[in-house]
Each structure stands twice: as C-alpha cells, then as structure tokens.
Design a protein around this motif. Structure first.
Motif, PDB file in Angstrom:
ATOM      1  N   GLN A  18       0.827  -1.203   0.000  1.00 26.22           N
ATOM      2  CA  GLN A  18       0.000   0.000   0.000  1.00 26.22           C
ATOM      3  C   GLN A  18       0.866   1.259   0.000  1.00 26.22           C
ATOM      4  OE1 GLN A  18      -2.343  -1.052   3.461  1.00 26.22           O
ATOM      5  NE2 GLN A  18      -4.138  -1.453   2.185  1.00 26.22           N
ATOM      6  N   LYS A  19       1.941   1.239   0.754  1.00 24.28           N
ATOM      7  CA  LYS A  19       2.862   2.381   0.779  1.00 24.28           C
ATOM      8  C   LYS A  19       3.476   2.596  -0.605  1.00 24.28           C
ATOM      9  CE  LYS A  19       6.955   4.200   3.044  1.00 24.28           C
ATOM     10  NZ  LYS A  19       8.062   3.955   3.944  1.00 24.28           N
ATOM     11  N   TRP A  20       3.935   1.517  -1.237  1.00 21.09           N
ATOM     12  CA  TRP A  20       4.505   1.596  -2.582  1.00 21.09           C
ATOM     13  C   TRP A  20       3.470   2.116  -3.572  1.00 21.09           C
ATOM     14  CZ3 TRP A  20       2.585  -1.614  -6.513  1.00 21.09           C
ATOM     15  CH2 TRP A  20       3.232  -1.488  -7.742  1.00 21.09           C
ATOM     16  N   LEU A  21       2.254   1.607  -3.470  1.00 21.94           N
ATOM     17  CA  LEU A  21       1.192   2.027  -4.375  1.00 21.94           C
ATOM     18  C   LEU A  21       0.926   3.524  -4.242  1.00 21.94           C
ATOM     19  CD1 LEU A  21      -0.969   1.098  -6.427  1.00 21.94           C
ATOM     20  CD2 LEU A  21      -2.471   0.636  -4.480  1.00 21.94           C
ATOM     21  N   LEU A  22       0.823   4.003  -3.016  1.00 19.24           N
ATOM     22  CA  LEU A  22       0.553   5.427  -2.801  1.00 19.24           C
ATOM     23  C   LEU A  22       1.732   6.314  -3.184  1.00 19.24           C
ATOM     24  CD1 LEU A  22      -1.403   5.318   0.564  1.00 19.24           C
ATOM     25  CD2 LEU A  22      -2.296   5.982  -1.675  1.00 19.24           C
ATOM     26  N   ALA A  34      -4.732   4.564 -11.421  1.00 15.92           N
ATOM     27  CA  ALA A  34      -4.558   4.009 -10.072  1.00 15.92           C
ATOM     28  C   ALA A  34      -5.183   4.857  -8.982  1.00 15.92           C
ATOM     29  CB  ALA A  34      -3.079   3.794  -9.779  1.00 15.92           C
ATOM     30  N   LYS A  35      -5.058   6.165  -9.076  1.00 16.06           N
ATOM     31  CA  LYS A  35      -5.529   7.032  -7.985  1.00 16.06           C
ATOM     32  C   LYS A  35      -7.012   6.826  -7.697  1.00 16.06           C
ATOM     33  CE  LYS A  35      -5.569  11.721  -6.233  1.00 16.06           C
ATOM     34  NZ  LYS A  35      -5.144  13.102  -6.440  1.00 16.06           N
ATOM     35  N   ALA A  36      -7.846   6.810  -8.728  1.00 14.85           N
ATOM     36  CA  ALA A  36      -9.285   6.659  -8.523  1.00 14.85           C
ATOM     37  C   ALA A  36      -9.617   5.326  -7.853  1.00 14.85           C
ATOM     38  CB  ALA A  36     -10.026   6.781  -9.849  1.00 14.85           C
ATOM     39  N   VAL A  37      -8.934   4.284  -8.254  1.00 10.90           N
ATOM     40  CA  VAL A  37      -9.173   2.961  -7.688  1.00 10.90           C
ATOM     41  C   VAL A  37      -8.767   2.925  -6.217  1.00 10.90           C
ATOM     42  CG1 VAL A  37      -8.493   0.536  -7.841  1.00 10.90           C
ATOM     43  CG2 VAL A  37      -8.946   1.833  -9.918  1.00 10.90           C
ATOM     44  N   VAL A  38      -7.636   3.541  -5.908  1.00 12.87           N
ATOM     45  CA  VAL A  38      -7.147   3.562  -4.528  1.00 12.87           C
ATOM     46  C   VAL A  38      -8.055   4.419  -3.650  1.00 12.87           C
ATOM     47  CG1 VAL A  38      -5.231   4.291  -3.050  1.00 12.87           C
ATOM     48  CG2 VAL A  38      -4.769   3.069  -5.175  1.00 12.87           C
ATOM     49  N   VAL A  39      -8.405   5.601  -4.126  1.00 11.16           N
ATOM     50  CA  VAL A  39      -9.251   6.513  -3.355  1.00 11.16           C
ATOM     51  C   VAL A  39     -10.608   5.885  -3.059  1.00 11.16           C
ATOM     52  CG1 VAL A  39     -10.494   8.726  -3.489  1.00 11.16           C
ATOM     53  CG2 VAL A  39      -8.089   8.602  -4.135  1.00 11.16           C
ATOM     54  N   ARG A  44      -8.117  -5.032  -3.896  1.00 15.61           N
ATOM     55  CA  ARG A  44      -8.059  -6.198  -2.993  1.00 15.61           C
ATOM     56  C   ARG A  44      -6.597  -6.614  -2.912  1.00 15.61           C
ATOM     57  NH1 ARG A  44     -11.312 -11.202  -1.689  1.00 15.61           N
ATOM     58  NH2 ARG A  44     -10.031 -12.987  -2.272  1.00 15.61           N
ATOM     59  N   TYR A  45      -6.115  -6.811  -1.718  1.00 15.83           N
ATOM     60  CA  TYR A  45      -4.731  -7.232  -1.495  1.00 15.83           C
ATOM     61  C   TYR A  45      -4.737  -8.676  -1.022  1.00 15.83           C
ATOM     62  CZ  TYR A  45      -3.948  -2.215  -1.536  1.00 15.83           C
ATOM     63  OH  TYR A  45      -3.915  -0.880  -1.902  1.00 15.83           O
ATOM     64  N   ARG A  46      -3.968  -9.520  -1.711  1.00 14.00           N
ATOM     65  CA  ARG A  46      -3.855 -10.927  -1.337  1.00 14.00           C
ATOM     66  C   ARG A  46      -2.380 -11.272  -1.250  1.00 14.00           C
ATOM     67  NH1 ARG A  46      -6.858 -14.323   0.342  1.00 14.00           N
ATOM     68  NH2 ARG A  46      -6.690 -15.865  -1.269  1.00 14.00           N
ATOM     69  N   VAL A  47      -2.038 -12.041  -0.248  1.00  7.63           N
ATOM     70  CA  VAL A  47      -0.647 -12.429  -0.026  1.00  7.63           C
ATOM     71  C   VAL A  47      -0.505 -13.932  -0.181  1.00  7.63           C
ATOM     72  CG1 VAL A  47       1.262 -12.449   1.619  1.00  7.63           C
ATOM     73  CG2 VAL A  47      -0.309 -10.499   1.572  1.00  7.63           C
ATOM     74  N   CYS A  48       0.442 -14.330  -1.017  1.00  4.97           N
ATOM     75  CA  CYS A  48       0.812 -15.736  -1.144  1.00  4.97           C
ATOM     76  C   CYS A  48       2.082 -15.925  -0.311  1.00  4.97           C
ATOM     77  CB  CYS A  48       1.065 -16.104  -2.601  1.00  4.97           C
ATOM     78  SG  CYS A  48       1.536 -17.834  -2.807  1.00  4.97           S
ATOM     79  N   ALA A  49       1.948 -16.590   0.809  1.00  2.00           N
ATOM     80  CA  ALA A  49       3.075 -16.758   1.728  1.00  2.00           C
ATOM     81  C   ALA A  49       4.018 -17.877   1.296  1.00  2.00           C
ATOM     82  CB  ALA A  49       2.561 -17.023   3.138  1.00  2.00           C
ATOM     83  N   SER A  50       3.606 -18.678   0.340  1.00  2.00           N
ATOM     84  CA  SER A  50       4.403 -19.810  -0.119  1.00  2.00           C
ATOM     85  C   SER A  50       5.556 -19.352  -1.015  1.00  2.00           C
ATOM     86  CB  SER A  50       3.512 -20.777  -0.889  1.00  2.00           C
ATOM     87  OG  SER A  50       4.267 -21.814  -1.462  1.00  2.00           O
ATOM     88  N   ALA A  51       6.601 -20.135  -1.036  1.00  2.00           N
ATOM     89  CA  ALA A  51       7.719 -19.903  -1.959  1.00  2.00           C
ATOM     90  C   ALA A  51       7.569 -20.733  -3.237  1.00  2.00           C
ATOM     91  CB  ALA A  51       9.043 -20.242  -1.272  1.00  2.00           C
ATOM     92  N   ASP A  52       6.549 -21.544  -3.299  1.00  5.09           N
ATOM     93  CA  ASP A  52       6.337 -22.444  -4.436  1.00  5.09           C
ATOM     94  C   ASP A  52       5.570 -21.717  -5.546  1.00  5.09           C
ATOM     95  OD1 ASP A  52       5.621 -24.431  -6.224  1.00  5.09           O
ATOM     96  OD2 ASP A  52       4.981 -25.843  -4.673  1.00  5.09           O
TER      97      ASP A  52
END
Length: 88
Positions: A18-22, A34-39, A44-52
């Motif tokens: 989010q910091k990078w995006l802003l 991007a600005k309109a979508v963020v504002v 949606r933010y999703r994290v893949c914690a796997s290394a695979d």
C-alpha cells in the motif's frame, strides 16, 4: 509458521505494498488510473506466503475467478503479493 506469524507477514506485506502504491504508482502518477481505484478503496490485497510458484499460480487463478465474479462497483483490481516467490 504459526497463524500469528503468518498474519503478521501478510499485514507487513500489505502495508508495504500500500505504501509503494501510494508513494510510487499514485504519487509519481505512473498509472493514471490508479488514484481513482485507490481513493475508492477498490483494491483487494492478497498475499501468497508460499515460496512455491505452483501455489502462486493457484492463487492467481483464484483471484482471476474472484475478479470475474466481483461487483465492479465494489472491486476494480487485485494486487497479488508474493514476498517469497520469484525473488528476482
């Protein structure tokens, strides 16, 4: 990894993204859409914690399906964050 550690990893990854995006994408106007979508809070933010990479691909498929079924008034895009996959 415990659920608490996993949640902390996901929170950190999302906050960093989010910091990078802003600061970069919106702040430097790298993407004029991007600005309109963020504002409007339609990211949606999703994290893949796997290394695979196979797990990342599976999550990408899930997100594409989710986006296809989502109400466009509620969600415009997903940022799939993979801090341990494809480090290059």
């Amino acid at each position: 990894m415990t659920n608490h550690n996993l949640q902390a990893l996901e929170n950190t990854a999302i906050e960093d993204t989010q910091k990078w995006l802003l600061e970069a994408v919106v702040g430097l106007n790298l993407c004029p859409f991007a600005k309109a979508v963020v504002v409007k809070d339609r990211v949606r933010y999703r994290v893949c914690a796997s290394a695979d990479p196979a797990d990342l691909l599976a999550m990408l498929r899930e997100e594409l399906q989710h986006l296809a079924e989502a109400d466009p008034d509620q969600l415009d895009t997903t940022l799939l964050i993979a801090p341990h996959t494809l480090p290059d």
